[in-house]
Design a protein around this motif. Structure first.
Motif, PDB file in Angstrom:
ATOM      1  N   VAL A   1      14.900 -31.749  -4.780  1.00  0.00           N
ATOM      2  CA  VAL A   1      15.098 -32.559  -5.981  1.00  0.00           C
ATOM      3  C   VAL A   1      16.388 -32.155  -6.673  1.00  0.00           C
ATOM      4  N   ALA A   2      16.623 -30.854  -6.786  1.00  0.00           N
ATOM      5  CA  ALA A   2      17.838 -30.386  -7.453  1.00  0.00           C
ATOM      6  C   ALA A   2      19.078 -30.900  -6.727  1.00  0.00           C
ATOM      7  N   VAL A   3      19.057 -30.792  -5.420  1.00  0.00           N
ATOM      8  CA  VAL A   3      20.220 -31.223  -4.641  1.00  0.00           C
ATOM      9  C   VAL A   3      20.451 -32.725  -4.789  1.00  0.00           C
ATOM     10  N   SER A   4      19.352 -33.497  -4.622  1.00  0.00           N
ATOM     11  CA  SER A   4      19.560 -34.951  -4.641  1.00  0.00           C
ATOM     12  C   SER A   4      19.897 -35.425  -6.043  1.00  0.00           C
ATOM     13  N   PHE A   5      19.374 -34.730  -7.062  1.00  0.00           N
ATOM     14  CA  PHE A   5      19.681 -35.104  -8.435  1.00  0.00           C
ATOM     15  C   PHE A   5      21.154 -34.863  -8.736  1.00  0.00           C
TER      16      PHE A   5
ATOM     17  N   GLU B   1      31.831 -39.182  -0.531  1.00  0.00           N
ATOM     18  CA  GLU B   1      32.497 -40.287   0.157  1.00  0.00           C
ATOM     19  C   GLU B   1      31.851 -40.545   1.516  1.00  0.00           C
ATOM     20  N   GLU B   2      31.926 -41.805   1.919  1.00  0.00           N
ATOM     21  CA  GLU B   2      31.312 -42.215   3.178  1.00  0.00           C
ATOM     22  C   GLU B   2      31.751 -41.333   4.344  1.00  0.00           C
ATOM     23  N   SER B   3      33.023 -40.979   4.385  1.00  0.00           N
ATOM     24  CA  SER B   3      33.533 -40.244   5.542  1.00  0.00           C
ATOM     25  C   SER B   3      33.027 -38.806   5.567  1.00  0.00           C
ATOM     26  N   GLN B   4      32.690 -38.266   4.407  1.00  0.00           N
ATOM     27  CA  GLN B   4      32.245 -36.874   4.332  1.00  0.00           C
ATOM     28  C   GLN B   4      30.753 -36.741   4.611  1.00  0.00           C
ATOM     29  N   ARG B   5      30.036 -37.852   4.452  1.00  0.00           N
ATOM     30  CA  ARG B   5      28.588 -37.780   4.452  1.00  0.00           C
ATOM     31  C   ARG B   5      27.951 -37.135   5.682  1.00  0.00           C
ATOM     32  N   PRO B   6      28.308 -37.604   6.899  1.00  0.00           N
ATOM     33  CA  PRO B   6      27.571 -37.088   8.062  1.00  0.00           C
ATOM     34  C   PRO B   6      27.536 -35.571   8.073  1.00  0.00           C
TER      35      PRO B   6
ATOM     36  N   LEU C   1      15.703 -39.921  -0.472  1.00  0.00           N
ATOM     37  CA  LEU C   1      16.409 -39.602  -1.709  1.00  0.00           C
ATOM     38  C   LEU C   1      17.917 -39.681  -1.548  1.00  0.00           C
ATOM     39  N   MET C   2      18.419 -39.307  -0.388  1.00  0.00           N
ATOM     40  CA  MET C   2      19.860 -39.234  -0.229  1.00  0.00           C
ATOM     41  C   MET C   2      20.442 -40.465   0.446  1.00  0.00           C
ATOM     42  N   GLY C   3      19.576 -41.392   0.867  1.00  0.00           N
ATOM     43  CA  GLY C   3      20.100 -42.561   1.574  1.00  0.00           C
ATOM     44  C   GLY C   3      20.791 -42.180   2.869  1.00  0.00           C
ATOM     45  N   TYR C   4      20.123 -41.296   3.621  1.00  0.00           N
ATOM     46  CA  TYR C   4      20.679 -40.763   4.854  1.00  0.00           C
ATOM     47  C   TYR C   4      20.436 -41.789   5.963  1.00  0.00           C
ATOM     48  N   LYS C   5      21.497 -42.387   6.493  1.00  0.00           N
ATOM     49  CA  LYS C   5      21.314 -43.370   7.573  1.00  0.00           C
ATOM     50  C   LYS C   5      21.446 -42.675   8.912  1.00  0.00           C
ATOM     51  N   ILE C   6      20.477 -42.934   9.795  1.00  0.00           N
ATOM     52  CA  ILE C   6      20.502 -42.264  11.093  1.00  0.00           C
ATOM     53  C   ILE C   6      20.661 -43.267  12.211  1.00  0.00           C
ATOM     54  N   LYS C   7      21.688 -43.082  13.001  1.00  0.00           N
ATOM     55  CA  LYS C   7      21.976 -44.034  14.064  1.00  0.00           C
ATOM     56  C   LYS C   7      21.039 -43.882  15.246  1.00  0.00           C
ATOM     57  N   PHE C   8      20.749 -42.639  15.589  1.00  0.00           N
ATOM     58  CA  PHE C   8      19.921 -42.380  16.770  1.00  0.00           C
ATOM     59  C   PHE C   8      18.660 -41.617  16.359  1.00  0.00           C
TER      60      PHE C   8
ATOM     61  N   GLY D   1      24.155 -30.883  15.684  1.00  0.00           N
ATOM     62  CA  GLY D   1      23.320 -31.861  16.373  1.00  0.00           C
ATOM     63  C   GLY D   1      22.856 -32.963  15.446  1.00  0.00           C
ATOM     64  N   SER D   2      22.413 -32.593  14.231  1.00  0.00           N
ATOM     65  CA  SER D   2      21.933 -33.619  13.300  1.00  0.00           C
ATOM     66  C   SER D   2      23.081 -34.527  12.891  1.00  0.00           C
ATOM     67  N   GLU D   3      24.254 -33.925  12.687  1.00  0.00           N
ATOM     68  CA  GLU D   3      25.408 -34.727  12.293  1.00  0.00           C
ATOM     69  C   GLU D   3      25.714 -35.772  13.372  1.00  0.00           C
ATOM     70  N   ARG D   4      25.706 -35.310  14.615  1.00  0.00           N
ATOM     71  CA  ARG D   4      26.035 -36.227  15.709  1.00  0.00           C
ATOM     72  C   ARG D   4      24.962 -37.282  15.906  1.00  0.00           C
ATOM     73  N   ALA D   5      23.712 -36.891  15.731  1.00  0.00           N
ATOM     74  CA  ALA D   5      22.619 -37.855  15.912  1.00  0.00           C
ATOM     75  C   ALA D   5      22.681 -38.918  14.831  1.00  0.00           C
ATOM     76  N   ALA D   6      23.101 -38.533  13.638  1.00  0.00           N
ATOM     77  CA  ALA D   6      23.098 -39.476  12.535  1.00  0.00           C
ATOM     78  C   ALA D   6      24.290 -40.422  12.597  1.00  0.00           C
TER      79      ALA D   6
END
Lengths: 205, 225, 196
Positions: free
Chosen positions: C8-12, C20-25, C95-102, C156-161
């Motif tokens: 909660v603290a992090v997402s808040f 920024e979009e490019s930094q997110r993954p 909470l973070m709107g994390y989009k995962i491609k795979f 791995g998570s970065e690449r999967a997402a």
């Protein structure tokens, strides 16, 4: 026929010497009492025999039918009761028994467990959580736990502590039953318990 | 070794070390392709890293020997070797960092080499913390041995992972001892320095092991009284 | 609880649009694994300390086979990690709107990463239960061992997402290999520290 050989055992913690050169040999049917002042190492002696503590010198050997028992298999042959050994407070008496049957690979069967509980007057409390037990009731359950796998080597550290007269009577019965099938080592200063034994090892000398 | 032999060993080592240090500054020319005098660090940095690797490997082996035989002397060797390895590893990190500043402009940039050396420092840092946190001597030795084996098993993974993430700037081809980049004179003094550092390590290791043995004997004497 | 608080603290404080979009993954993968590792460590360290504190350690040594104890504790730790991930990961994604491609690869990364966390720390937990200064010691000893796994899991998570054509599978394999090796080695070494 089982034999327990304690050969010139010594133990020290960093620079204080607890005892040294303690030796004795026991055969099936023998009951020995280990006595000594507080802090003389009675409990440590028992823990060394059980294999929980490594001696600083000497060794403990166990034989059954003239075959030596390797260190790794000893836990199958030893039953131990001690104030420092605790049972799982969050389980009921019966669940505790079931747990120890399972980990020891003894077939669990409700009826025979009730039989053992009968011996220490705990049948009424079989389904109660151990955390709610009085210390005397816990002590009885510890006795049960040590007998579950019918061990030829029974190690009792102050078996009578917290017990009422009926509890003490069941300890007496357990020891006399053990005479017929194995070795009993009692660590205690209680006169009554020392009297159960045929020989005494005094660690204070 | 007798006292006199040790004495001779020490004196020879001192002369040898001094000769090497003097020679690499005065006699050997700096390698081409590096700004100024920075390449001279080769004669110190690489032997330090080599000794650190050697020491950690020795410590791991000694630990395993201890777990099998339970001979206290094996643990003395493991402990001393780990401590010296840590010292040399730290020195290698510092010298490497100075070199990095001089050539690439920053002390630290998470180069694969830097990452793995930090990992090693962390593992052995934890190893010493563990040793100091277990009061019982026997238990301490066993735990230390178990931990160093466990840690050793994780190291190969870094080799897989790290290159996938960043590429290295570490000069290898240019300064490889066997490679074409090193002329005869440099190679001779480089190998000389390597020998000197290894000999220094052996001497320090013997001292350290002896110290541990004496300290242990003192406790043993107390027990007998 | 610690896990939820941190989440909660992090997402808040970060929200889903501050980065920024490019930094997110990259940053999301780092944040997720930091939350997971820190909340897991506090629970993992307890597994043997609990036995020691309640006085049941010795009775367990007397009655159970060391391998059985180790495997039991390992499975307990793994199921705890499973529950933790089941709560944290979906919550983090929401909470973070994390989009995962795979998603397949991502789930596999979470599973193998969790296996690795449990495998790498169970033996350490058994050691610290018998030492002083337990809490601090546990993280000091675990971090160096977990470092390769955490780096792998983040990557791995970065690449999967966000990667191209499920590029995260090699990381999944590395994490699985890590878990297998750690379990095997721990199983061999555990009797040494247990019967001491």
């Amino acid at each position: 026929m089982c034999t327990l050989k304690v050969i010139s055992i010594g133990k020290h913690f960093s620079s204080t010497i607890l005892f040294k050169d303690v030796s004795f040999v026991l055969n099936s049917g023998d009951v020995v009492a280990i006595t000594g002042w507080n802090g003389s190492g009675k409990s440590t002696m028992l823990r060394i025999i059980a294999g929980l503590v490594r001696p600083s010198a000497g060794q403990v050997e166990m034989f059954c039918d003239n075959k030596p028992i390797p260190k790794k298999a000893r836990r199958q042959y030893v039953g131990m009761v001690a104030p420092a050994l605790a049972l799982y407070d969050e389980l009921t008496a019966l669940e505790n028994m079931e747990f120890f049957c399972r980990v020891r690979g003894v077939a669990y069967d409700r009826k025979s467990c009730f039989n053992i509980l009968e011996r220490v007057d705990l049948v009424k409390h079989a389904e109660k959580i151990c955390g709610t037990f009085s210390s005397g009731m816990k002590q009885r359950l510890k006795l049960v736990q040590a007998l579950i796998h019918k061990p030829p080597f029974l190690l009792l550290d102050e078996p009578g502590c917290n017990l009422d007269s009926r509890g003490i009577k069941s300890v007496k019965n357990i020891i006399s039953d053990q005479r017929t099938c194995g070795i009993t080592v009692i660590a205690s200063n209680e006169k009554r318990e020392v009297d159960y034994a045929d020989s005494i090892v005094n660690l204070s000398n | 070794m007798g006292r006199i032999k040790v004495m001779i060993y020490k004196i020879l080592l001192a002369i040898w070390m001094n000769l090497i240090i003097a020679a690499v500054f005065l006699y050997v020319e700096p390698a081409a392709g590096f700004p100024g005098e920075v390449s001279r660090i080769l004669f110190f940095h690489v032997p330090m890293a080599w000794v650190a690797t050697l020491a950690f490997l020795l410590s791991m082996i000694a630990s395993s020997v201890y777990l099998i035989t339970r001979k206290v002397s094996a643990d003395f060797l493991a402990q001393s070797s780990a401590e010296l390895g840590f010292l040399f590893c730290f020195l290698a990190t510092v010298t490497g960092s100075i070199f990095a500043k001089a050539t690439w402009g920053s002390f630290w940039n998470w180069d694969p080499r830097e990452t793995s050396i930090v990992m090693l420092l962390m593992i052995y840092g934890a190893y010493f913390v563990l040793r100091s946190a277990v009061p019982d001597h026997e238990k301490r030795r066993v735990f230390a041995g178990v931990y160093s084996i466990l840690a050793f098993c994780t190291v190969p993974f870094l080799v897989f992972i790290v290159p996938r993430i960043t590429s290295s700037l570490h000069p290898e081809d240019t300064l490889n001892p066997a490679g074409p980049g090193m002329d005869m004179k440099t190679l001779i003094f480089f190998l000389g320095s390597l020998c000197a550092y290894t000999a220094l390590f052996v001497w320090m290791l013997r001292l350290k092991v002896r110290m541990l043995r004496i300290m242990d004997n003192e406790q043993g004497v107390k027990f007998k009284i | 609880m610690f896990a939820l608080t941190t989440l909660v603290a992090v997402s808040f404080s970060i929200g889903s649009f501050r980065i920024e979009e490019s930094q997110r993954p990259f940053l999301y993968a780092v944040l997720l694994w930091i939350i997971l590792v820190f909340s897991a460590l506090s629970g993992l360290s307890r597994s043997f300390v609990k036995e020691q504190e309640s006085g049941t350690m010795d009775i367990l040594k007397l009655s159970a086979r060391p391998q059985a104890v180790f495997l039991g504790k390992l499975f307990f730790n793994l199921s705890m990690l499973g529950v933790l991930e089941l709560i944290i990961v979906p919550a983090f994604i929401l909470l973070m709107g994390y989009k995962i491609k795979f998603p397949g690869c991502f789930v596999a990364m979470m599973v193998t990463g969790g296996l690795g966390l449990g495998a790498g720390t169970t033996l350490v937990a058994a050691m610290i239960a018998q030492a002083n200064a337990r809490g601090a010691l546990f993280s000091a000893l675990s971090f160096p061992l977990l470092l390769p796994l955490i780096i792998t899991a983040i990557k791995g998570s970065e690449r999967a997402a966000y990667g191209i054509s499920a590029a995260g599978w090699p990381e999944v394999k590395i994490a699985a290999a890590y878990a297998i090796i750690m379990v095997t080695v721990s199983l061999l070494l555990f009797p040494l520290i247990w019967e001491e």
